[in-house]
Design a protein around this motif. Structure first.
Motif, mmCIF file in Angstrom:
data_model
loop_
_atom_site.group_PDB
_atom_site.id
_atom_site.type_symbol
_atom_site.label_atom_id
_atom_site.label_comp_id
_atom_site.label_asym_id
_atom_site.label_seq_id
_atom_site.Cartn_x
_atom_site.Cartn_y
_atom_site.Cartn_z
ATOM 1 N N ARG A 89 8.336 2.811 10.364
ATOM 2 C CA ARG A 89 8.636 2.555 11.714
ATOM 3 C C ARG A 89 9.894 1.871 11.579
ATOM 4 O O ARG A 89 10.489 1.638 10.573
ATOM 5 C CB ARG A 89 7.474 1.247 12.313
ATOM 6 C CG ARG A 89 6.235 1.676 12.700
ATOM 7 C CD ARG A 89 5.335 0.524 13.098
ATOM 8 N NE ARG A 89 4.002 1.096 13.286
ATOM 9 C CZ ARG A 89 2.784 0.319 12.914
ATOM 10 N NH1 ARG A 89 3.188 -0.697 12.405
ATOM 11 N NH2 ARG A 89 1.681 0.877 13.286
ATOM 12 N N TYR B 17 5.543 -0.427 2.831
ATOM 13 C CA TYR B 17 4.702 0.427 2.245
ATOM 14 C C TYR B 17 5.559 1.160 1.158
ATOM 15 O O TYR B 17 6.764 1.001 1.248
ATOM 16 C CB TYR B 17 4.239 1.444 3.174
ATOM 17 C CG TYR B 17 3.206 0.952 4.541
ATOM 18 C CD1 TYR B 17 1.670 0.866 3.880
ATOM 19 C CD2 TYR B 17 3.490 0.501 5.560
ATOM 20 C CE1 TYR B 17 0.794 0.387 4.664
ATOM 21 C CE2 TYR B 17 2.448 0.082 6.513
ATOM 22 C CZ TYR B 17 1.116 -0.054 5.996
ATOM 23 O OH TYR B 17 0.065 -0.231 7.061
ATOM 24 N N SER C 4 0.790 -1.248 0.013
ATOM 25 C CA SER C 4 -0.044 0.019 -0.256
ATOM 26 C C SER C 4 0.821 1.290 0.015
ATOM 27 O O SER C 4 2.083 1.183 0.376
ATOM 28 C CB SER C 4 -0.820 -0.024 1.237
ATOM 29 O OG SER C 4 -1.438 -1.188 1.254
ATOM 30 N N GLU D 292 -8.793 1.565 -3.732
ATOM 31 C CA GLU D 292 -9.529 2.046 -2.362
ATOM 32 C C GLU D 292 -8.513 2.811 -1.494
ATOM 33 O O GLU D 292 -7.222 2.714 -1.752
ATOM 34 C CB GLU D 292 -10.105 0.908 -1.782
ATOM 35 C CG GLU D 292 -8.910 -0.016 -0.920
ATOM 36 C CD GLU D 292 -8.289 0.340 -0.045
ATOM 37 O OE1 GLU D 292 -8.506 1.143 0.799
ATOM 38 O OE2 GLU D 292 -6.855 0.248 0.015
ATOM 39 N N ARG E 61 -6.582 4.102 18.578
ATOM 40 C CA ARG E 61 -6.699 2.760 17.824
ATOM 41 C C ARG E 61 -7.804 1.635 18.342
ATOM 42 O O ARG E 61 -8.548 1.075 17.661
ATOM 43 C CB ARG E 61 -5.271 2.148 17.667
ATOM 44 C CG ARG E 61 -4.661 2.767 16.478
ATOM 45 C CD ARG E 61 -3.405 2.489 16.543
ATOM 46 N NE ARG E 61 -2.321 2.961 15.410
ATOM 47 C CZ ARG E 61 -1.797 2.414 14.524
ATOM 48 N NH1 ARG E 61 -1.842 1.092 14.143
ATOM 49 N NH2 ARG E 61 -1.327 3.244 13.265
ATOM 50 N N ASP F 110 -7.992 -1.727 6.226
ATOM 51 C CA ASP F 110 -8.776 -1.286 7.125
ATOM 52 C C ASP F 110 -10.190 -1.462 6.558
ATOM 53 O O ASP F 110 -10.289 -1.775 5.420
ATOM 54 C CB ASP F 110 -8.451 -0.151 7.875
ATOM 55 C CG ASP F 110 -9.375 0.912 7.162
ATOM 56 O OD1 ASP F 110 -9.533 0.986 5.817
ATOM 57 O OD2 ASP F 110 -9.884 1.791 7.742
ATOM 58 N N TYR G 195 -3.885 5.771 3.641
ATOM 59 C CA TYR G 195 -3.579 4.669 3.357
ATOM 60 C C TYR G 195 -4.272 4.099 1.852
ATOM 61 O O TYR G 195 -5.334 4.531 2.141
ATOM 62 C CB TYR G 195 -3.571 3.246 4.334
ATOM 63 C CG TYR G 195 -3.066 3.670 5.514
ATOM 64 C CD1 TYR G 195 -3.527 4.352 6.531
ATOM 65 C CD2 TYR G 195 -1.853 2.869 5.786
ATOM 66 C CE1 TYR G 195 -2.856 4.711 7.784
ATOM 67 C CE2 TYR G 195 -1.351 3.079 7.182
ATOM 68 C CZ TYR G 195 -1.813 4.038 7.971
ATOM 69 O OH TYR G 195 -1.048 3.959 9.369
ATOM 70 N N GLY G 196 -3.560 3.572 1.048
ATOM 71 C CA GLY G 196 -4.306 3.176 -0.261
ATOM 72 C C GLY G 196 -3.768 2.100 -0.900
ATOM 73 O O GLY G 196 -2.567 1.905 -0.970
ATOM 74 N N GLU H 276 -4.021 -6.281 2.373
ATOM 75 C CA GLU H 276 -4.126 -6.176 4.108
ATOM 76 C C GLU H 276 -4.775 -4.732 4.427
ATOM 77 O O GLU H 276 -3.830 -4.012 4.170
ATOM 78 C CB GLU H 276 -2.904 -6.345 4.842
ATOM 79 C CG GLU H 276 -3.092 -6.609 6.118
ATOM 80 C CD GLU H 276 -2.192 -5.646 6.612
ATOM 81 O OE1 GLU H 276 -0.998 -5.655 6.856
ATOM 82 O OE2 GLU H 276 -3.007 -4.536 7.095
ATOM 83 N N ARG I 201 2.047 7.722 6.551
ATOM 84 C CA ARG I 201 2.575 7.609 7.880
ATOM 85 C C ARG I 201 4.130 7.713 7.549
ATOM 86 O O ARG I 201 4.348 6.912 6.479
ATOM 87 C CB ARG I 201 2.063 6.444 8.447
ATOM 88 C CG ARG I 201 2.775 5.365 9.208
ATOM 89 C CD ARG I 201 2.217 4.515 10.144
ATOM 90 N NE ARG I 201 2.255 3.154 10.068
ATOM 91 C CZ ARG I 201 3.302 2.181 9.501
ATOM 92 N NH1 ARG I 201 4.639 2.943 9.628
ATOM 93 N NH2 ARG I 201 3.246 1.094 9.537
#
Ligand SMILES: Nc1ncnc2c1ncn2[C@@H]1O[C@H](COP(=O)(O)OP(=O)(O)OP(=O)(O)O)[C@@H](O)[C@H]1O
Ligand SMILES: Nc1nc2c(ncn2[C@@H]2O[C@H](COP(=O)(O)O)[C@@H](O)[C@H]2O)c(=O)[nH]1
Length: 192
Positions: free
Chosen positions: A46, A55, A39, A74, A151, A106, A84-85, A104, A43
Protein backbone atom coordinates in the motif's frame (compact mmCIF):
# COMPACT_ATOMS: atom_id res chain seq x y z
CA UNK A 1 6.96 -27.35 35.65
CA UNK A 2 6.96 -23.56 36.05
CA UNK A 3 5.27 -21.66 33.27
CA UNK A 4 6.54 -18.11 32.82
CA UNK A 5 3.72 -15.55 33.12
CA UNK A 6 5.34 -13.69 30.22
CA UNK A 7 6.08 -16.08 27.37
CA UNK A 8 8.67 -15.12 24.77
CA UNK A 9 6.13 -15.11 21.94
CA UNK A 10 2.86 -13.19 21.92
CA UNK A 11 0.37 -13.58 19.09
CA UNK A 12 -1.93 -10.65 18.27
CA UNK A 13 -4.94 -11.46 16.09
CA UNK A 14 -8.35 -9.98 15.47
CA UNK A 15 -10.68 -8.97 12.66
CA UNK A 16 -9.80 -6.76 9.74
CA UNK A 17 -9.41 -3.04 10.54
CA UNK A 18 -9.62 -3.55 14.30
CA UNK A 19 -6.24 -1.83 14.52
CA UNK A 20 -3.67 -4.65 14.69
CA UNK A 21 -1.28 -2.85 12.35
CA UNK A 22 -1.80 0.48 14.12
CA UNK A 23 -1.07 -1.07 17.53
CA UNK A 24 1.97 -2.89 16.11
CA UNK A 25 3.32 0.38 14.68
CA UNK A 26 2.73 2.14 18.02
CA UNK A 27 4.64 -0.61 19.80
CA UNK A 28 7.47 -0.52 17.24
CA UNK A 29 7.75 3.25 17.74
CA UNK A 30 7.46 3.25 21.52
CA UNK A 31 8.85 -0.10 22.67
CA UNK A 32 12.07 -0.93 20.83
CA UNK A 33 12.55 -3.88 23.22
CA UNK A 34 9.67 -5.65 21.49
CA UNK A 35 10.76 -7.61 18.43
CA UNK A 36 7.98 -7.29 15.87
CA UNK A 37 7.94 -10.06 13.30
CA UNK A 38 7.92 -8.84 9.68
CA UNK A 39 5.79 -11.25 7.65
CA UNK A 40 6.19 -12.26 4.03
CA UNK A 41 3.21 -11.59 1.79
CA UNK A 42 2.20 -11.85 -1.85
CA UNK A 43 -0.01 -8.75 -1.54
CA UNK A 44 1.10 -5.53 -3.23
CA UNK A 45 2.44 -2.74 -1.00
CA UNK A 46 0.00 0.00 0.00
CA UNK A 47 1.15 3.61 -0.31
CA UNK A 48 3.69 4.25 2.45
CA UNK A 49 4.51 0.59 3.06
CA UNK A 50 8.18 -0.33 2.76
CA UNK A 51 9.70 -3.71 1.92
CA UNK A 52 11.34 -5.25 5.00
CA UNK A 53 9.59 -2.81 7.36
CA UNK A 54 5.86 -3.54 7.04
CA UNK A 55 6.22 -6.79 5.09
CA UNK A 56 8.63 -8.66 2.90
CA UNK A 57 6.77 -8.31 -0.40
CA UNK A 58 7.39 -11.42 -2.48
CA UNK A 59 5.86 -13.00 -5.58
CA UNK A 60 3.72 -16.15 -5.36
CA UNK A 61 6.63 -18.28 -6.64
CA UNK A 62 9.03 -17.11 -3.93
CA UNK A 63 6.32 -17.50 -1.29
CA UNK A 64 5.72 -21.09 -2.46
CA UNK A 65 9.45 -21.82 -2.15
CA UNK A 66 9.52 -20.50 1.42
CA UNK A 67 6.61 -22.81 2.30
CA UNK A 68 8.17 -25.81 0.51
CA UNK A 69 11.51 -25.25 2.25
CA UNK A 70 9.83 -25.28 5.67
CA UNK A 71 10.78 -21.64 6.25
CA UNK A 72 7.33 -20.64 7.51
CA UNK A 73 6.39 -20.98 11.18
CA UNK A 74 2.82 -20.54 9.95
CA UNK A 75 1.19 -19.25 6.82
CA UNK A 76 -2.28 -18.70 5.40
CA UNK A 77 -4.25 -17.36 2.48
CA UNK A 78 -6.08 -14.47 4.12
CA UNK A 79 -9.46 -13.15 2.93
CA UNK A 80 -9.26 -15.78 0.18
CA UNK A 81 -6.76 -13.67 -1.74
CA UNK A 82 -3.13 -13.24 -0.75
CA UNK A 83 -0.69 -15.42 1.17
CA UNK A 84 0.93 -14.25 4.39
CA UNK A 85 3.47 -16.06 6.55
CA UNK A 86 5.83 -15.76 9.50
CA UNK A 87 9.48 -16.52 8.77
CA UNK A 88 10.50 -19.21 11.25
CA UNK A 89 14.27 -18.59 11.39
CA UNK A 90 13.87 -14.90 12.22
CA UNK A 91 11.49 -15.65 15.09
CA UNK A 92 13.78 -18.40 16.42
CA UNK A 93 16.78 -16.05 16.32
CA UNK A 94 14.86 -13.35 18.22
CA UNK A 95 13.69 -15.83 20.87
CA UNK A 96 17.24 -17.21 21.22
CA UNK A 97 18.47 -13.63 21.75
CA UNK A 98 16.01 -13.26 24.64
CA UNK A 99 13.74 -10.79 22.84
CA UNK A 100 10.01 -10.38 23.52
CA UNK A 101 8.49 -11.37 20.19
CA UNK A 102 5.18 -10.10 18.80
CA UNK A 103 3.43 -11.81 15.86
CA UNK A 104 0.57 -9.86 14.24
CA UNK A 105 -1.25 -12.50 12.20
CA UNK A 106 -4.71 -13.75 11.24
CA UNK A 107 -6.85 -16.37 12.99
CA UNK A 108 -5.71 -19.26 10.77
CA UNK A 109 -2.09 -18.42 11.55
CA UNK A 110 -2.83 -18.05 15.27
CA UNK A 111 -4.33 -21.55 15.27
CA UNK A 112 -1.19 -22.96 13.61
CA UNK A 113 1.07 -21.25 16.16
CA UNK A 114 -1.09 -22.70 18.93
CA UNK A 115 -0.37 -26.18 17.50
CA UNK A 116 3.39 -25.57 17.15
CA UNK A 117 4.06 -23.23 20.07
CA UNK A 118 1.32 -23.73 22.68
CA UNK A 119 3.32 -21.85 25.34
CA UNK A 120 2.86 -18.59 23.40
CA UNK A 121 0.33 -16.03 24.66
CA UNK A 122 -2.68 -15.51 22.40
CA UNK A 123 -4.24 -12.06 22.46
CA UNK A 124 -7.47 -11.18 20.65
CA UNK A 125 -7.86 -7.54 19.63
CA UNK A 126 -11.57 -6.63 19.60
CA UNK A 127 -13.32 -3.52 18.29
CA UNK A 128 -15.48 -1.40 20.61
CA UNK A 129 -18.43 -2.35 18.37
CA UNK A 130 -19.27 -3.82 14.94
CA UNK A 131 -20.25 -0.39 13.61
CA UNK A 132 -16.92 1.06 14.67
CA UNK A 133 -15.11 -1.82 12.91
CA UNK A 134 -16.95 -1.05 9.67
CA UNK A 135 -16.19 2.67 10.11
CA UNK A 136 -12.47 1.91 10.51
CA UNK A 137 -12.36 -0.36 7.47
CA UNK A 138 -14.23 2.08 5.24
CA UNK A 139 -12.34 5.06 6.71
CA UNK A 140 -8.97 3.44 5.97
CA UNK A 141 -9.95 3.50 2.32
CA UNK A 142 -7.39 0.95 1.19
CA UNK A 143 -9.82 -1.64 -0.19
CA UNK A 144 -12.51 -1.40 -2.87
CA UNK A 145 -16.10 -1.96 -1.64
CA UNK A 146 -16.11 -5.56 -2.88
CA UNK A 147 -12.92 -6.36 -0.96
CA UNK A 148 -14.29 -4.57 2.12
CA UNK A 149 -17.31 -6.84 1.96
CA UNK A 150 -15.10 -9.93 1.73
CA UNK A 151 -13.06 -8.77 4.73
CA UNK A 152 -16.23 -8.13 6.77
CA UNK A 153 -17.43 -11.67 6.04
CA UNK A 154 -14.11 -13.03 7.37
CA UNK A 155 -14.40 -10.65 10.35
CA UNK A 156 -17.64 -12.32 11.47
CA UNK A 157 -15.86 -15.69 11.64
CA UNK A 158 -12.87 -14.14 13.42
CA UNK A 159 -15.05 -12.43 16.05
CA UNK A 160 -16.75 -15.77 16.74
CA UNK A 161 -13.33 -17.27 17.63
CA UNK A 162 -12.55 -14.84 20.48
CA UNK A 163 -12.91 -17.57 23.14
CA UNK A 164 -9.95 -19.48 21.63
CA UNK A 165 -7.63 -16.72 22.90
CA UNK A 166 -6.06 -16.27 26.35
CA UNK A 167 -6.97 -12.58 26.64
CA UNK A 168 -9.08 -9.97 24.85
CA UNK A 169 -7.98 -6.36 24.53
CA UNK A 170 -10.54 -3.85 23.27
CA UNK A 171 -8.93 -1.32 20.93
CA UNK A 172 -10.90 1.70 22.08
CA UNK A 173 -7.78 3.87 22.29
CA UNK A 174 -4.46 3.16 20.57
CA UNK A 175 -2.04 4.03 23.37
CA UNK A 176 -4.21 2.48 26.11
CA UNK A 177 -4.65 -0.79 24.20
CA UNK A 178 -0.94 -0.88 23.28
CA UNK A 179 0.09 -0.33 26.89
CA UNK A 180 -2.24 -3.17 27.93
CA UNK A 181 -0.59 -5.43 25.37
CA UNK A 182 2.99 -4.67 26.39
CA UNK A 183 2.02 -5.14 30.04
CA UNK A 184 0.83 -8.65 29.13
CA UNK A 185 4.22 -9.16 27.47
CA UNK A 186 5.99 -8.37 30.74
CA UNK A 187 6.97 -4.77 29.99
CA UNK A 188 5.56 -1.67 31.62
CA UNK A 189 4.69 1.64 29.97
CA UNK A 190 7.76 3.07 31.77
CA UNK A 191 9.97 0.74 29.72
CA UNK A 192 9.41 2.88 26.63
N1 LIG B 1 -8.20 2.93 18.60
C1 LIG B 1 -8.52 3.41 17.39
N2 LIG B 1 -9.42 4.40 17.29
C2 LIG B 1 -9.78 4.90 16.06
N3 LIG B 1 -9.26 4.48 14.88
C3 LIG B 1 -8.36 3.47 14.94
C4 LIG B 1 -7.94 2.89 16.18
N4 LIG B 1 -7.03 1.92 15.91
C5 LIG B 1 -6.91 1.91 14.56
N5 LIG B 1 -7.67 2.82 13.99
C6 LIG B 1 -7.83 3.09 12.54
O1 LIG B 1 -8.53 1.98 11.98
C7 LIG B 1 -8.06 1.69 10.67
C8 LIG B 1 -7.65 0.23 10.58
O2 LIG B 1 -6.50 0.02 11.37
P1 LIG B 1 -5.38 -1.05 10.95
O3 LIG B 1 -5.03 -0.87 9.52
O4 LIG B 1 -4.29 -0.95 11.95
O5 LIG B 1 -6.20 -2.41 11.14
P2 LIG B 1 -5.73 -3.93 11.00
O6 LIG B 1 -6.35 -4.68 12.10
O7 LIG B 1 -4.25 -4.00 10.87
O8 LIG B 1 -6.42 -4.29 9.63
P3 LIG B 1 -6.15 -5.49 8.58
O9 LIG B 1 -6.34 -6.78 9.30
O10 LIG B 1 -7.20 -5.25 7.54
O11 LIG B 1 -4.75 -5.31 8.09
C9 LIG B 1 -6.93 2.66 10.39
O12 LIG B 1 -7.42 3.73 9.59
C10 LIG B 1 -6.51 3.14 11.77
O13 LIG B 1 -5.99 4.45 11.74
N1 LIG C 1 -1.42 -15.96 9.02
C1 LIG C 1 -0.81 -14.78 8.86
N2 LIG C 1 -1.54 -13.65 8.74
C2 LIG C 1 -0.88 -12.50 8.61
C3 LIG C 1 0.52 -12.41 8.58
N3 LIG C 1 0.87 -11.11 8.42
C4 LIG C 1 -0.28 -10.41 8.38
N4 LIG C 1 -1.34 -11.24 8.49
C5 LIG C 1 -2.76 -10.88 8.51
O1 LIG C 1 -3.25 -10.66 7.20
C6 LIG C 1 -4.40 -9.85 7.27
C7 LIG C 1 -4.42 -8.81 6.18
O2 LIG C 1 -3.36 -7.94 6.34
P1 LIG C 1 -3.22 -6.64 5.41
O3 LIG C 1 -1.90 -6.03 5.81
O4 LIG C 1 -3.28 -7.08 3.98
O5 LIG C 1 -4.40 -5.75 5.72
C8 LIG C 1 -4.43 -9.26 8.69
O6 LIG C 1 -5.40 -9.99 9.43
C9 LIG C 1 -3.05 -9.59 9.22
O7 LIG C 1 -3.05 -9.78 10.62
C10 LIG C 1 1.25 -13.62 8.71
O8 LIG C 1 2.49 -13.65 8.70
N5 LIG C 1 0.55 -14.76 8.84
Amino acid sequence: MTVSPHPAVTVLAGPTAVGKGTISTYIRDNYPQVWLSVSATTRNPRPGEADGVHYFFVGPEKFGELVQDGEMLEWAIVHGQNSYGTIRSKVEEAVAAGKRVLLEIDLQGARQVKENLPEAKFVFLAPPSWDELVRRLVGRGTEAPEEQQRRLETAKLELAAESEFDVTIVNDDISRASDELVTLMGLTPNDR
